[in-house]
Structure formats: C-alpha cells, structure tokens
Design an enzyme around this catalytic site. Structure first.
Site, mmCIF file in Angstrom:
data_model
loop_
_atom_site.group_PDB
_atom_site.id
_atom_site.type_symbol
_atom_site.label_atom_id
_atom_site.label_comp_id
_atom_site.label_asym_id
_atom_site.label_seq_id
_atom_site.Cartn_x
_atom_site.Cartn_y
_atom_site.Cartn_z
ATOM 1 C CD GLU A 196 -3.192 -1.086 1.978
ATOM 2 O OE1 GLU A 196 -3.230 -0.227 2.872
ATOM 3 O OE2 GLU A 196 -4.110 -1.914 1.781
ATOM 4 C CD GLU A 319 -3.629 -5.954 2.860
ATOM 5 O OE1 GLU A 319 -4.527 -5.263 3.396
ATOM 6 O OE2 GLU A 319 -2.416 -5.731 3.011
HETATM 7 O O1 AHR Z 1 -5.221 -6.082 6.738
HETATM 8 C C1 AHR Z 1 -5.132 -4.978 7.564
HETATM 9 C C2 AHR Z 1 -4.468 -3.776 6.882
HETATM 10 O O2 AHR Z 1 -5.284 -3.348 5.832
HETATM 11 C C3 AHR Z 1 -3.147 -4.039 6.235
HETATM 12 O O3 AHR Z 1 -2.088 -3.956 7.123
HETATM 13 C C4 AHR Z 1 -3.059 -2.952 5.221
HETATM 14 O O4 AHR Z 1 -2.254 -3.298 4.119
HETATM 15 C C5 AHR Z 1 -4.502 -2.691 4.859
HETATM 16 O O5 AHR Z 1 -4.815 -1.356 4.826
#
Ligand code: AHR
Length: 516
Positions: A196, A319
């Site tokens: 991110e 994610e």
């Molecule tokens: O999964 C939780 C968080 O969500 C992670 O650390 C991040 O990459 C995302 O914003």
C-alpha cells in the site's frame, strides 16, 4: 361486508401471498461450457495473509501455551494443512514497511523489542522472524510470500534480505543463515516490494512509487535458475484505475504481479458495523459490495491488457475480505472480529469471481488467516475454532490448479431488498487433473430457496454428489462454546439428467458439487 371484515380479508390475502412468496424458489439458468476451457485456476488464488497484528501471529500461530516457550501451534497448522494453503503473505500489510528483518533473526533473547505503532502499540519481541516464518510455511505446506520494506527501509536492506533468504552458500549472509539453523537456501520467489505504497507504505504518488519500484525490483537478482523473483508491486486501492495505468506504463516490464486491495464494508470506514449483530440491510449491502470486486477486476485487467496483452503480469488481489467493527471489549488496533454465514457468502462470491477471471487473477490473499479480520481460524488460549469462511476455503480446494470451466448466466433470478436487487446465485466451475468436474454455487438470498439448472456442454456426467454449508440464521457463527453451529453437511439437492444439472439451493447456502 363491513370495512373491518374487508380489512381482515385483505390482510389475510396479503399474508398468504407473502408466505407463498417467501416459500417459492427463484429460478436461475446457467450454461457450463467445458468445450471453451482455456485457463487454469492458480491455487495461489487461495493464499492467506499473516501480519504482525493483534493475535494473528502471537497466540494465533506462535504461542507459549503448554511449554512456556514460544512454538508454533500444532492444532492451527493441522487445520491449515487441510485447506491446502498455497502461500502465506508476511509480515504485512502496513507492518511490512516498518519491519527491519535483522530484528527478527538470531538468538531470540537478543532480538530487539519494538513498539508496533500501527497496530495497537503492542510490544513486538521479534520472537517470530524469518526462520520461524519459514518453518511455518514449511509445516503448512505453503510457499512463502515475503513483503519487503520500501517505506522505512533501504534498497540495501531489501537486497540483503533477499540474499540471506536465497543465496546458496559461501556469502557472509548465507553463512549467517546457516549459523541460524538453515544451511540450504529458502528459495523464496514471491516477493512484495512494499505494501500500500499509496497509503501506510509511504503515501506516494504512483509516478514516484513506479520509480522506487523499478529501483528496488532491479536488486532482487537471481543467484541461480530457481531464485528468479516473482516481483509483486503495490497495486491499486479499489477503483484507483490511474494507479494501475501509471504502474503498467512506467514499470510494467519489471512487474510480475500487481497487488490490488479491496475490502468489503457493510457500512463506512468510520462505522463498519457489527460482525454478528446486523439485519437484512447489512446482509444485502455486504453481498452487493462483495460482488463489486468483479467490476474492479474487469476494469483493472482491461488497463493491464493495453500494456500487457499476453497477460504476463498477474493481478494479485493481495488483500480482500469483509471488515467489521472489532468485537466489543477487544483492542481496536487488533482487528479481531467474529465471522458469520454472511462472511462465508462474501468469501464464496469473491472466490467465484477470481476463478472466473483466472486468466489474469493468478493470486489472492484473504485478510487475514488467524484472529484478524475475515479469519479462517479463531483462537482463545489453547482452544481454536473454524469459522464459516474456513469451510468455504475447504470446499474450494477442488478448484486449486484445476482448469476453469466457463459458466455463464442465461437467466438470473434476483434477490431483491427494498428497491435494489442483485443476482441470487453465484457460481464457478473447474475440471481437475483427474478429469473430475466441480461446481461451487451459493444462494445469496437469506429467505428464499433457489432452483438452478445448468446446461452441461462437453461434460458427460450422470450423477452429482456434494456438500453444503448453511446456517439457522444470517448471523449464525461458531463460538468457543458452540464451535459447530455453521459446519458442512452432505448435500443431496443436486441431480443430473439429460445433460442438465439441477440444484435446489437452500436459502443462505454455499455448496460444492462433484459431477460423476
Ligand atoms: O489487513 C489490515 C491492513 O489493511 C493491512 O495492514 C493494510 O495493508 C490494509 O490497509
């Protein structure tokens, strides 16, 4: 007839039509065309994610329970082996851009203690580091997926971690690895270059990150033929199509995987809503928003097609999952949430989308594996339970590395809520290495059964057997005292006759069907 009697008759008629409506199954028609199969569903779509966050690692995977000494949990590992986890993304997440790998090697007593400022200010003793992670993936039977630090790390730091992990021997770093108990190289291939980077990984613009990425990617050099890196770049957040455009244009040549992140929310980021206390509105919105990942995948893939028509670069949904408010009384920074039948359907919908886009989506990691967000497993001291989402992953193991079979909707019955509606049924299909065809299917409607007929083309089956996951209520969940409220059962609602698979899908259910 008096006005009172007319009202009674009308009320009765309305009530009986409501009952008839509630009981009447909706009908969906699909075509499964095995003659048009081209792509393989990468097992890496079923990847997991374990971040240094809350009790995801400490207590969830790595515990002092029983012996007083840190060790991996046998019970959790056994459960993860059953769902054939293909890879585990680690150490983050946001934590990755704050993590210095040297803090997590060598004698545990000498490792520094740091404050995990991103996740609840927990004191991190670094007892779980590179060697412990590699033992975890080895015991689970998964491949490593390491995410390096771009945000607060340096090029040199990342290049040295790469060498520590992969150099065959003779360099000081390889010797250090041997001194820490592992002479043979770990042969890590999947390597994330930051996480991110548009947000917690450094708040960069895509133009800036693309240049950073190119520099870092250049130094993940192979030491032999088995250590060519599969370099994963930070991808877009949700519908940030400009990010994909810039990354593909400026750095596409050096990218192997572009890491899209998308979370499903029933509410807003400020007020996400309870994991277990919700009504049909939250159910509907959650499933509707889970379905949105299909639009994201399609549009990001179209941009990637412009720069990479041969589809060399994978879209990795690194994610994904449903994000609720934390369970009452738990640390807000630990992201601990329960998981209901709603979560199971979010998983089924998302995995069906990834399967159907197997040409471009060749990896995904649900957030996260244990005790964090949409977890497979929850633990409490020595106890553990399997969530409804775990059972969906169990059903979908049939698709790992199987050939995707196109399955298209020709008539979609709708699940309506208020003035809005979504298709009631989600499905995907594949043929495994033995030639066996599997169909996974879910009914998103919490109230009405669905009847589904699938025209089979290029499949000569005469019978169908299956398993079903359903629950007494939308918000049924497994607790430590009642761990089997939502659990799989044999499914007898599927029949094959005359080249058609007919399925009677109960309300709020996920099924896996094997055609024979
Ligand atoms: O999964 C939780 C968080 O969500 C992670 O650390 C991040 O990459 C995302 O914003």
């Amino acid at each position: 007839m008096t006005r009172f009697r007319i009202a009674l008759v009308l009320a009765g008629a309305l009530a009986s039509s409501a009952v008839a409506h509630a009981q009447q199954p909706s009908a969906t028609r699909l075509v499964l065309d095995a003659t048009q199969a081209h792509d393989t569903i990468s097992r890496h779509i079923y990847g997991q994610f374990a971040e240094h966050l809350g009790h995801g690692i400490y207590e969830g995977l790595w515990t002092r329970e029983g012996t007083g000494q840190w060790h991996l949990r046998d019970d959790v590992i056994a459960a993860l082996r059953r769902i054939q986890v293909p890879n585990i993304r680690w150490p983050g997440g946001c934590f990755a851009d704050y993590y210095h790998w040297r803090d997590g090697i060598g004698p545990a007593a000498k490792r520094p203690r740091m404050v995990n400022t991103i996740w609840g200010n927990a004191v991190e003793d670094n007892s779980f580091g590179t060697e412990e992670y590699m033992e975890l993936v080895h015991r689970v039977g998964a491949e490593p997926f390491v995410v390096g630090n771009v945000g607060t790390g340096s090029l040199r730091e990342m290049a040295e971690w790469w060498e520590y992990l992969n150099h065959p021997g003779g360099s000081s770093l390889a010797d250090e690895r041997a001194a820490n108990g592992h002479t043979a190289p770990y042969n890590v291939r999947r390597f994330g270059i930051g996480n991110e980077s548009w947000g917690c990984g450094g708040a960069m613009r895509p133009e800036h990150y693309a240049d950073e990425y190119r520099q870092f990617a250049e130094f993940l050099r192979p030491f032999n033929d088995s250590t060519h890196a599969f370099r994963v770049a930070t991808g877009p957040s949700g519908d940030d199509y400009n990010w994909t455009e810039v990354m593909m244009r400026e750095a596409g040549r050096m990218i192997d995987g572009l890491d899209l992140h998308y979370y499903t929310l029933a509410g807003t980021w400020a007020k996400k809503g309870s994991a277990t206390q919700f009504g049909e509105r939250e159910w509907f919105v959650s499933l509707q928003r889970a379905r949105h990942v299909e639009e994201l995948v399609t549009k990001h893939a179209a941009i990637m097609d412009k720069y990479d028509p041969r589809k060399r670069v994978a879209l990795i949904v690194g994610e994904w999952g449903i994000w609720h408010d934390v369970e009452p009384g738990t640390n807000p920074g630990f992201l601990y949430q329960q998981s209901t039948m709603r979560d199971a359907l979010v998983a089924a919908i998302s995995l069906d989308v990834f399967n159907r886009h197997a040409d471009r989506v060749r990896g995904a990691n649900i957030a996260q594996m244990v005790n964090v967000l949409q977890a497979m497993i929850l633990t409490q001291g020595p106890r553990m339970l399997l969530t409804p989402t775990y059972h969906v992953f169990d059903f979908y193991t049939v698709h790992h590395d199987a050939v995707a079979l196109p399955i298209t909707v020709t008539a979609a019955s709708q699940y309506a809520f208020g003035s809005d509606s979504i298709p009631a049924v989600s499905a995907s299909a594949s043929r495994d290495a033995r030639g066996v065809v599997h169909v996974t299917m879910s009914n998103l409607d919490p109230n009405r059964a669905a009847t589904v007929s699938v025209e089979l083309r290029g499949v000569s089956a005469t019978s169908a057997i299956g398993r079903i996951l359903t629950a007494p209520a939308m918000n049924s969940f497994n607790s430590f005292d009642h761990p089997d409220v939502v659990r799989p059962a044999p499914f007898s609602g599927a029949r094959v006759a005359g080249g058609t698979l007919s399925v009677a899908l109960p309300a709020r259910s996920v099924v896996v069907i094997e055609l024979r």
